[in-house]
Design a protein around this motif. Structure first.
Motif, PDB file in Angstrom:
ATOM      1  N   ALA A   1      19.386 -49.034  81.389  1.00 51.00           N
ATOM      2  CA  ALA A   1      19.871 -47.142  81.536  1.00 51.00           C
ATOM      3  C   ALA A   1      21.257 -47.261  82.637  1.00 51.00           C
ATOM      4  CB  ALA A   1      19.062 -46.198  81.041  1.00 51.00           C
ATOM      5  N   GLU A   2      22.468 -46.898  81.541  1.00 53.48           N
ATOM      6  CA  GLU A   2      23.789 -46.998  81.825  1.00 53.48           C
ATOM      7  C   GLU A   2      24.646 -46.283  81.719  1.00 53.48           C
ATOM      8  OE1 GLU A   2      27.055 -50.354  83.092  1.00 53.48           O
ATOM      9  OE2 GLU A   2      26.214 -50.661  81.528  1.00 53.48           O
ATOM     10  N   LEU A   3      25.106 -45.178  82.389  1.00 53.64           N
ATOM     11  CA  LEU A   3      26.723 -43.883  82.230  1.00 53.64           C
ATOM     12  C   LEU A   3      27.733 -44.818  82.804  1.00 53.64           C
ATOM     13  CD1 LEU A   3      25.348 -40.860  83.497  1.00 53.64           C
ATOM     14  CD2 LEU A   3      25.767 -41.104  81.233  1.00 53.64           C
TER      15      LEU A   3
ATOM     16  N   ASP B   1      18.108 -49.113  77.038  1.00 50.62           N
ATOM     17  CA  ASP B   1      17.029 -50.102  75.797  1.00 50.62           C
ATOM     18  C   ASP B   1      15.940 -49.053  76.695  1.00 50.62           C
ATOM     19  OD1 ASP B   1      15.748 -51.912  75.156  1.00 50.62           O
ATOM     20  OD2 ASP B   1      16.004 -53.207  76.012  1.00 50.62           O
ATOM     21  N   ILE B   2      14.868 -48.793  75.703  1.00 53.67           N
ATOM     22  CA  ILE B   2      13.848 -48.235  75.968  1.00 53.67           C
ATOM     23  C   ILE B   2      12.800 -48.832  75.084  1.00 53.67           C
ATOM     24  CG2 ILE B   2      14.733 -45.495  76.469  1.00 53.67           C
ATOM     25  CD1 ILE B   2      14.422 -45.325  73.518  1.00 53.67           C
ATOM     26  N   ARG B   3      11.736 -48.214  75.549  1.00 52.35           N
ATOM     27  CA  ARG B   3       9.867 -49.594  74.929  1.00 52.35           C
ATOM     28  C   ARG B   3       9.746 -48.327  74.490  1.00 52.35           C
ATOM     29  NH1 ARG B   3       9.013 -53.806  77.950  1.00 52.35           N
ATOM     30  NH2 ARG B   3       8.981 -53.783  79.511  1.00 52.35           N
ATOM     31  N   GLU B   4       9.947 -47.206  73.540  1.00 51.42           N
ATOM     32  CA  GLU B   4       9.682 -46.178  72.905  1.00 51.42           C
ATOM     33  C   GLU B   4      10.296 -44.805  72.186  1.00 51.42           C
ATOM     34  OE1 GLU B   4       6.660 -43.526  75.689  1.00 51.42           O
ATOM     35  OE2 GLU B   4       6.328 -45.306  75.648  1.00 51.42           O
ATOM     36  N   GLY B   5      10.050 -43.809  72.002  1.00 56.88           N
ATOM     37  CA  GLY B   5      10.473 -42.979  71.699  1.00 56.88           C
ATOM     38  C   GLY B   5      10.733 -42.330  73.277  1.00 56.88           C
TER      39      GLY B   5
ATOM     40  N   SER C   1      12.959 -47.404  69.750  1.00 52.15           N
ATOM     41  CA  SER C   1      12.556 -47.889  70.589  1.00 52.15           C
ATOM     42  C   SER C   1      13.939 -49.086  70.171  1.00 52.15           C
ATOM     43  CB  SER C   1      11.372 -48.580  70.601  1.00 52.15           C
ATOM     44  OG  SER C   1      11.692 -49.540  69.590  1.00 52.15           O
ATOM     45  N   GLY C   2      13.623 -49.674  71.413  1.00 60.27           N
ATOM     46  CA  GLY C   2      15.297 -50.496  71.719  1.00 60.27           C
ATOM     47  C   GLY C   2      16.567 -50.298  72.269  1.00 60.27           C
ATOM     48  N   MET C   3      17.139 -50.921  71.960  1.00 60.01           N
ATOM     49  CA  MET C   3      18.697 -50.356  72.908  1.00 60.01           C
ATOM     50  C   MET C   3      19.209 -48.948  72.108  1.00 60.01           C
ATOM     51  SD  MET C   3      21.158 -51.489  74.251  1.00 60.01           S
ATOM     52  CE  MET C   3      20.877 -52.815  75.414  1.00 60.01           C
ATOM     53  N   GLN C   4      19.812 -48.405  72.275  1.00 60.53           N
ATOM     54  CA  GLN C   4      20.484 -47.031  71.947  1.00 60.53           C
ATOM     55  C   GLN C   4      21.471 -46.499  72.994  1.00 60.53           C
ATOM     56  OE1 GLN C   4      19.136 -45.135  69.942  1.00 60.53           O
ATOM     57  NE2 GLN C   4      17.111 -46.489  69.438  1.00 60.53           N
ATOM     58  N   LYS C   5      22.539 -46.330  72.354  1.00 61.27           N
ATOM     59  CA  LYS C   5      24.105 -46.162  72.862  1.00 61.27           C
ATOM     60  C   LYS C   5      24.013 -44.666  72.305  1.00 61.27           C
ATOM     61  CE  LYS C   5      25.382 -50.779  72.005  1.00 61.27           C
ATOM     62  NZ  LYS C   5      26.540 -51.236  71.859  1.00 61.27           N
ATOM     63  N   ARG C   6      25.012 -43.923  72.855  1.00 58.88           N
ATOM     64  CA  ARG C   6      25.337 -42.235  72.186  1.00 58.88           C
ATOM     65  C   ARG C   6      26.147 -42.344  73.606  1.00 58.88           C
ATOM     66  NH1 ARG C   6      21.924 -43.649  70.148  1.00 58.88           N
ATOM     67  NH2 ARG C   6      20.111 -41.702  68.983  1.00 58.88           N
ATOM     68  N   TYR C   7      27.746 -40.988  71.946  1.00 61.01           N
ATOM     69  CA  TYR C   7      29.301 -41.057  72.524  1.00 61.01           C
ATOM     70  C   TYR C   7      29.013 -39.487  72.985  1.00 61.01           C
ATOM     71  CZ  TYR C   7      33.840 -40.348  73.102  1.00 61.01           C
ATOM     72  OH  TYR C   7      35.075 -39.784  72.949  1.00 61.01           O
TER      73      TYR C   7
ATOM     74  N   TYR D   1      25.915 -34.141  87.453  1.00 60.88           N
ATOM     75  CA  TYR D   1      25.065 -33.442  86.404  1.00 60.88           C
ATOM     76  C   TYR D   1      24.061 -34.690  86.670  1.00 60.88           C
ATOM     77  CZ  TYR D   1      28.093 -30.094  84.138  1.00 60.88           C
ATOM     78  OH  TYR D   1      29.366 -29.268  83.808  1.00 60.88           O
ATOM     79  N   VAL D   2      23.177 -34.051  86.311  1.00 65.25           N
ATOM     80  CA  VAL D   2      21.580 -34.968  86.150  1.00 65.25           C
ATOM     81  C   VAL D   2      20.768 -35.574  84.521  1.00 65.25           C
ATOM     82  CG1 VAL D   2      19.376 -35.354  86.713  1.00 65.25           C
ATOM     83  CG2 VAL D   2      20.816 -33.872  88.132  1.00 65.25           C
ATOM     84  N   VAL D   3      21.441 -36.432  84.117  1.00 66.67           N
ATOM     85  CA  VAL D   3      20.815 -37.241  83.071  1.00 66.67           C
ATOM     86  C   VAL D   3      19.494 -37.896  83.501  1.00 66.67           C
ATOM     87  CG1 VAL D   3      21.288 -39.204  81.109  1.00 66.67           C
ATOM     88  CG2 VAL D   3      22.869 -37.538  82.812  1.00 66.67           C
ATOM     89  N   GLU D   4      18.337 -37.285  82.710  1.00 65.98           N
ATOM     90  CA  GLU D   4      16.952 -37.551  82.351  1.00 65.98           C
ATOM     91  C   GLU D   4      16.950 -38.278  80.947  1.00 65.98           C
ATOM     92  OE1 GLU D   4      14.170 -34.393  83.782  1.00 65.98           O
ATOM     93  OE2 GLU D   4      13.830 -33.900  82.000  1.00 65.98           O
ATOM     94  N   ILE D   5      16.129 -38.916  81.464  1.00 69.08           N
ATOM     95  CA  ILE D   5      15.532 -39.879  79.935  1.00 69.08           C
ATOM     96  C   ILE D   5      13.766 -39.369  80.293  1.00 69.08           C
ATOM     97  CG2 ILE D   5      15.625 -42.013  79.293  1.00 69.08           C
ATOM     98  CD1 ILE D   5      18.565 -42.729  80.465  1.00 69.08           C
ATOM     99  N   ARG D   6      13.064 -39.338  79.247  1.00 68.06           N
ATOM    100  CA  ARG D   6      11.853 -38.637  79.907  1.00 68.06           C
ATOM    101  C   ARG D   6      11.068 -39.720  78.693  1.00 68.06           C
ATOM    102  NH1 ARG D   6       8.774 -35.757  82.636  1.00 68.06           N
ATOM    103  NH2 ARG D   6      10.462 -34.971  83.605  1.00 68.06           N
ATOM    104  N   THR D   7       9.832 -40.356  78.616  1.00 68.30           N
ATOM    105  CA  THR D   7       9.813 -40.765  77.998  1.00 68.30           C
ATOM    106  C   THR D   7       7.474 -40.295  78.052  1.00 68.30           C
ATOM    107  OG1 THR D   7       7.942 -43.070  78.809  1.00 68.30           O
ATOM    108  CG2 THR D   7      10.544 -42.833  77.995  1.00 68.30           C
ATOM    109  N   ALA D   8       6.658 -40.869  77.532  1.00 69.08           N
ATOM    110  CA  ALA D   8       5.202 -40.688  77.695  1.00 69.08           C
ATOM    111  C   ALA D   8       4.468 -41.783  78.818  1.00 69.08           C
ATOM    112  CB  ALA D   8       4.698 -41.249  76.424  1.00 69.08           C
TER     113      ALA D   8
END
Length: 85
Positions: free
Chosen positions: A8-10, A24-28, A49-55, A66-73
Protein backbone atom coordinates in the motif's frame (compact mmCIF):
# COMPACT_ATOMS: atom_id res chain seq x y z
CA UNK A 1 -0.12 -16.28 8.24
CA UNK A 2 -1.05 -14.22 5.20
CA UNK A 3 -0.67 -10.47 5.09
CA UNK A 4 -4.02 -8.85 4.27
CA UNK A 5 -2.45 -5.95 2.38
CA UNK A 6 0.62 -6.95 0.43
CA UNK A 7 1.50 -3.42 -0.66
CA UNK A 8 0.00 0.00 0.00
CA UNK A 9 1.35 3.41 -0.97
CA UNK A 10 0.02 6.98 -0.86
CA UNK A 11 1.55 9.67 -3.06
CA UNK A 12 2.22 12.53 -3.20
CA UNK A 13 2.30 12.83 0.56
CA UNK A 14 1.99 15.53 1.81
CA UNK A 15 -0.46 16.91 -0.71
CA UNK A 16 -2.81 19.88 -1.00
CA UNK A 17 -5.21 18.68 -3.69
CA UNK A 18 -5.09 14.97 -4.57
CA UNK A 19 -3.44 11.68 -3.64
CA UNK A 20 -3.09 8.34 -5.34
CA UNK A 21 -3.68 5.27 -3.18
CA UNK A 22 -2.20 2.11 -4.67
CA UNK A 23 -2.78 -1.25 -2.98
CA UNK A 24 -2.23 -4.90 -3.73
CA UNK A 25 -4.75 -6.79 -1.63
CA UNK A 26 -5.43 -10.51 -1.29
CA UNK A 27 -9.18 -10.11 -0.88
CA UNK A 28 -11.88 -7.51 -0.58
CA UNK A 29 -11.19 -4.62 1.76
CA UNK A 30 -12.67 -1.48 3.24
CA UNK A 31 -10.77 1.80 2.95
CA UNK A 32 -11.59 4.38 5.62
CA UNK A 33 -9.94 7.74 6.15
CA UNK A 34 -10.18 9.53 9.49
CA UNK A 35 -9.30 13.12 10.39
CA UNK A 36 -7.41 14.20 13.52
CA UNK A 37 -10.58 14.11 15.64
CA UNK A 38 -11.36 10.52 14.57
CA UNK A 39 -14.23 11.50 12.25
CA UNK A 40 -14.52 9.33 9.16
CA UNK A 41 -14.19 11.54 6.06
CA UNK A 42 -14.05 8.82 3.39
CA UNK A 43 -15.06 5.17 3.04
CA UNK A 44 -15.06 2.74 0.16
CA UNK A 45 -15.60 -1.01 0.02
CA UNK A 46 -13.50 -2.99 -2.45
CA UNK A 47 -14.81 -6.39 -3.51
CA UNK A 48 -11.94 -7.34 -5.81
CA UNK A 49 -8.47 -8.59 -4.98
CA UNK A 50 -5.24 -7.70 -6.73
CA UNK A 51 -3.82 -4.29 -7.62
CA UNK A 52 -6.21 -1.47 -6.78
CA UNK A 53 -5.67 2.24 -7.56
CA UNK A 54 -7.71 5.14 -6.25
CA UNK A 55 -7.45 8.85 -7.03
CA UNK A 56 -8.67 10.83 -4.03
CA UNK A 57 -9.59 14.52 -4.22
CA UNK A 58 -8.65 16.01 -0.84
CA UNK A 59 -8.69 19.66 -1.96
CA UNK A 60 -11.72 20.51 0.23
CA UNK A 61 -10.37 18.78 3.35
CA UNK A 62 -8.93 20.75 6.25
CA UNK A 63 -5.16 21.00 6.62
CA UNK A 64 -3.68 18.40 8.98
CA UNK A 65 -3.04 14.72 9.57
CA UNK A 66 -5.32 11.90 8.42
CA UNK A 67 -5.19 8.15 8.96
CA UNK A 68 -5.91 5.84 6.03
CA UNK A 69 -7.16 2.47 7.27
CA UNK A 70 -7.24 -0.57 4.97
CA UNK A 71 -9.21 -3.35 6.65
CA UNK A 72 -9.73 -6.96 5.54
CA UNK A 73 -11.09 -10.04 7.31
CA UNK A 74 -7.52 -10.90 8.32
CA UNK A 75 -6.25 -7.61 9.64
CA UNK A 76 -5.78 -3.89 9.24
CA UNK A 77 -3.07 -1.59 7.92
CA UNK A 78 -2.73 2.13 8.64
CA UNK A 79 -1.05 4.83 6.56
CA UNK A 80 -0.54 8.47 7.53
CA UNK A 81 -1.70 11.18 5.11
CA UNK A 82 -0.72 14.83 5.49
CA UNK A 83 -3.00 17.48 3.90
CA UNK A 84 -1.03 20.66 3.30
CA UNK A 85 -2.25 24.11 2.19
Amino acid sequence: EETPVVFAELYPNPSSDFVHLVMDIREGATISIFDQSGKEVYQERLSQSGMQKRYLDISQWSRGYYVVEIRTAHGVQHLKLIKSE
